[in-house]
Design a protein around this motif. Structure first.
Motif, PDB file in Angstrom:
ATOM      1  N   SER A 226     -39.751  15.975   6.589  1.00  0.00           N
ATOM      2  CA  SER A 226     -38.169  16.132   7.296  1.00  0.00           C
ATOM      3  C   SER A 226     -38.040  17.208   8.257  1.00  0.00           C
ATOM      4  O   SER A 226     -37.345  17.076   9.376  1.00  0.00           O
ATOM      5  N   SER A 229     -39.539  15.863  11.423  1.00  0.00           N
ATOM      6  CA  SER A 229     -38.744  14.596  12.152  1.00  0.00           C
ATOM      7  C   SER A 229     -37.479  15.435  13.012  1.00  0.00           C
ATOM      8  O   SER A 229     -37.165  14.886  13.943  1.00  0.00           O
ATOM      9  N   ASP A 230     -37.245  16.360  12.392  1.00  0.00           N
ATOM     10  CA  ASP A 230     -36.156  17.338  13.200  1.00  0.00           C
ATOM     11  C   ASP A 230     -36.418  17.681  14.378  1.00  0.00           C
ATOM     12  O   ASP A 230     -35.812  17.691  15.477  1.00  0.00           O
ATOM     13  N   ASP A 233     -36.744  14.754  16.826  1.00  0.00           N
ATOM     14  CA  ASP A 233     -35.561  14.788  17.403  1.00  0.00           C
ATOM     15  C   ASP A 233     -35.010  15.671  18.320  1.00  0.00           C
ATOM     16  O   ASP A 233     -34.373  15.264  19.437  1.00  0.00           O
ATOM     17  N   LEU A 286     -28.703   3.706  11.622  1.00  0.00           N
ATOM     18  CA  LEU A 286     -29.780   4.620  11.177  1.00  0.00           C
ATOM     19  C   LEU A 286     -29.271   5.870  11.621  1.00  0.00           C
ATOM     20  O   LEU A 286     -29.651   7.024  10.859  1.00  0.00           O
ATOM     21  N   ARG A 287     -28.983   6.194  12.920  1.00  0.00           N
ATOM     22  CA  ARG A 287     -28.676   7.651  13.256  1.00  0.00           C
ATOM     23  C   ARG A 287     -27.437   8.041  12.622  1.00  0.00           C
ATOM     24  O   ARG A 287     -27.323   9.140  12.224  1.00  0.00           O
ATOM     25  N   GLU A 289     -26.381   7.253   9.726  1.00  0.00           N
ATOM     26  CA  GLU A 289     -26.799   7.392   8.057  1.00  0.00           C
ATOM     27  C   GLU A 289     -27.760   8.718   8.403  1.00  0.00           C
ATOM     28  O   GLU A 289     -27.401   9.623   7.170  1.00  0.00           O
ATOM     29  N   GLN A 290     -28.242   9.105   9.357  1.00  0.00           N
ATOM     30  CA  GLN A 290     -28.970  10.411   9.598  1.00  0.00           C
ATOM     31  C   GLN A 290     -28.038  11.424   9.481  1.00  0.00           C
ATOM     32  O   GLN A 290     -27.986  12.466   8.862  1.00  0.00           O
ATOM     33  N   ASN A 293     -26.648  11.942   5.933  1.00  0.00           N
ATOM     34  CA  ASN A 293     -27.608  12.171   5.026  1.00  0.00           C
ATOM     35  C   ASN A 293     -27.545  13.808   5.385  1.00  0.00           C
ATOM     36  O   ASN A 293     -27.773  14.690   4.339  1.00  0.00           O
ATOM     37  N   ASN A 294     -27.649  14.410   6.513  1.00  0.00           N
ATOM     38  CA  ASN A 294     -27.694  15.740   6.976  1.00  0.00           C
ATOM     39  C   ASN A 294     -26.393  16.509   6.296  1.00  0.00           C
ATOM     40  O   ASN A 294     -26.750  17.641   5.800  1.00  0.00           O
ATOM     41  N   SER A 363     -26.955  16.390  14.658  1.00  0.00           N
ATOM     42  CA  SER A 363     -26.152  15.574  14.123  1.00  0.00           C
ATOM     43  C   SER A 363     -25.011  15.424  15.116  1.00  0.00           C
ATOM     44  O   SER A 363     -24.469  14.579  15.559  1.00  0.00           O
TER      45      SER A 363
END
Length: 535
Positions: A226, A229-230, A233, A286-287, A289-290, A293-294, A363
């Motif tokens: 995770s 991945s951050d 991004d 997907l973004r 939902e990201q 999720n965050n 986000s």
């Protein structure tokens, strides 16, 4: 991958953590210098003008280039630090003689910004590269200046500073490059390690101690994945390479799936969906939902003593408004906007909760790219509610409902009318606001103020929600000076209940601005009394 190789990759991640810490120290040093410069810039105009020699003595001993200019923007004084840095004489520098010292790529932009500030009498701030005489190097500087005005609101002097921020800019660039390289280099071996651990779990009996160790390693690997991945991004955002795939999807279904995914991994907290409107939205599922999720992961992380999270998704004014409420540690008002900075986490939470503090920043960028907005309501010790808004049509719709173009206007975002008995404009802002709605509403207000030759405004923000901070600078730098020129003298501003709206209001306006006197209120009747008694 062998254990030494994996340890080497983990060590790379630790280097990254150390780099973030170093950058934080550099940021704190810069903040200290900025405080010194701010003290100079905000010194009372009468004090400076009456004791100019004393001011020059102080200016010659601060760690920054200090300068003053006349009302037309022509520089008439530099401190010693400027001459030491530039190698120029006073005769070469006075007026607009600073131009040859700027990097050619920054010159036109700087001239345009400075000219615009001088014309509007608005604060000036810019970053540019300034040539150092000792080695001919162009170094990044932060230039700031404020206008000092007399009692009639006329600019009589400009006081400014140039602060060397080159090391910070270089560190930012190096850090971004390091982030990109490190995150990519870590992702490949991480995938291999994850696969081997999954194979190990299948080969080991579930009731053995070895299986327990492998399971714990797998959970830690998920956290590491995770973080990486951050980092990826953030590097994409910095490089402007974040890709968005916009397609229609069922927003309610996406929200439910995001909640179920987080719920499966968290047994202590119950995630309750109190409301979830069904609506088709065109965006990057997907973004989005990201982001959800965050919000959920943060809510769980920062409410360790609570046992529930409340989620709501509603269609309001043709917008999807999503909120995630926790009942945890909460956030002080002065720390709210800083959450959007990369790596920032409030107070000492970094000692209590693990992570790099990138989620909110990422986000926020995702929501901005969907033409949405993002805000927080919070109270220390009671918890926080994180909101985001997405226009269903892709943009904020401003609808004109009724107007005579003289004494009143009614739209879906604002209502206003001229009250002849009181000789003021009665203005009522409605619902969610952004840059476009604030600019349109303010320009209508300016037009009615001029047409009715009035000098007072009752500005009611009681029904404003959300975050319109992107319009705050425009309001302070352009609109309020224009209102003053149109005859505005007294401005009563009734607070919104939204913390972010209040902060935007304070950023837009000073308590006294030249000939305009402004005051904030929590009750509309109190505002009316003040405005009625104002001369």
């Amino acid at each position: 991958m062998s254990l030494p190789e994996f340890n080497e990759q983990v060590a790379e991640l630790e280097k990254l953590r150390q780099e973030v810490a170093r950058l934080k120290e550099e940021k704190e040093r810069l903040a200290l210098e900025t405080a010194v410069h701010k003290a100079i810039l905000e010194t009372n105009a009468d004090t400076l003008l009456s004791g100019l020699e004393q001011f020059k003595l102080i200016a010659d001993n601060v760690p920054a280039q200090v300068w003053t200019a006349d009302a037309e923007g022509s520089v008439d004084y530099y401190n010693k630090r400027y001459f030491e840095y530039s190698g120029l004489t006073s005769e070469e520098s006075i007026g607009w003689g600073w131009q040859p010292m700027l990097h050619p790529d920054d010159l036109q932009r700087t001239i345009e910004n400075w000219t615009r500030s001088v014309k509007k009498g608005a604060p000036y701030e810019i970053q540019y590269r300034f040539k150092r005489a000792s080695d001919g190097a162009f170094r990044w500087h932060l230039g700031k200046a404020i206008p000092l005005k007399d009692s009639n609101g006329k600019v009589i002097k400009w006081f400014g500073t140039n602060m060397d921020i080159h090391e910070q800019k270089v560190a930012e660039k190096q850090k971004d490059e390091f982030l990109s390289i490190a995150s990519h280099e870590l992702k490949t071996p991480l995938t291999s390690v994850k696969a081997f651990l999954q194979l190990g779990q299948k080969m080991i009996a579930p009731d053995t101690k070895a299986y327990s160790f492998v399971s714990k390693a797998s959970s830690q690997l998920i956290r590491l994945e995770s973080l990486i991945s951050d980092l990826l991004d953030v590097s994409k955002i910095n490089a402007g390479k974040m890709v968005y795939n916009l397609e229609p999807f069922e927003f309610g279904a996406a929200l439910r799936e995001a909640v179920e995914s987080v719920q499966q991994a968290n047994e202590k907290h119950q995630i309750i969906i109190e409301h979830n409107d069904d609506v088709v939205y065109n965006g990057d599922r997907l973004r989005i939902e990201q982001v959800i999720n965050n919000f959920l992961v943060n809510a769980i992380k920062y409410s360790p003593d609570a046992d529930k999270i409340v989620v709501r998704s509603e269609v309001q004014q043709n917008n999807i408004v999503v909120s995630v409420q926790d009942f945890g540690i909460g956030i002080a008002a002065e720390n709210l906007t800083r959450l959007f900075d990369r790596y920032y986490r409030v107070d000492n939470t970094s000692m209590r909760f693990q992570g790099l503090g990138l989620g909110i920043f990422i986000s926020s960028e995702i929501i901005k790219r969907h033409n949405g907005s993002f805000w927080i309501e919070s109270e220390p010790g009671k918890g926080s509610t994180f909101f985001f808004l997405l226009p269903i049509s892709g943009k904020h719709e401003l609808i004109d409902l009724e107007t005579d173009n003289q004494t009143f206007y009614k739209g879906n975002f604002i209502e206003m009318k001229y009250v002849p008995e009181q000789q003021w404009l009665d203005v009522n802002w409605l619902g969610y606001q952004n840059l476009e709605s604030v600019q349109k509403g303010c320009m209508i207000m300016l037009d009615l103020l001029q047409k009715n030759n009035c000098s007072k405004v009752l500005n009611d923000n009681t029904h404003v929600v959300g975050n319109w901070s992107e319009a705050a600078d425009w309001g302070g730098e352009y609109w309020f000076p224009a209102m003053q020129d149109a005859g505005l003298k007294h401005f009563a501003w009734i607070y919104s209940l939204s913390t972010f709206s209040r902060m935007s209001a304070h950023k837009s306006i000073d308590i006294t601005m030249g000939k305009v006197t402004a005051q904030f209120f929590t009750e509309i009747e109190e505002a009316r009394r003040w405005l009625s008694e104002a001369d």
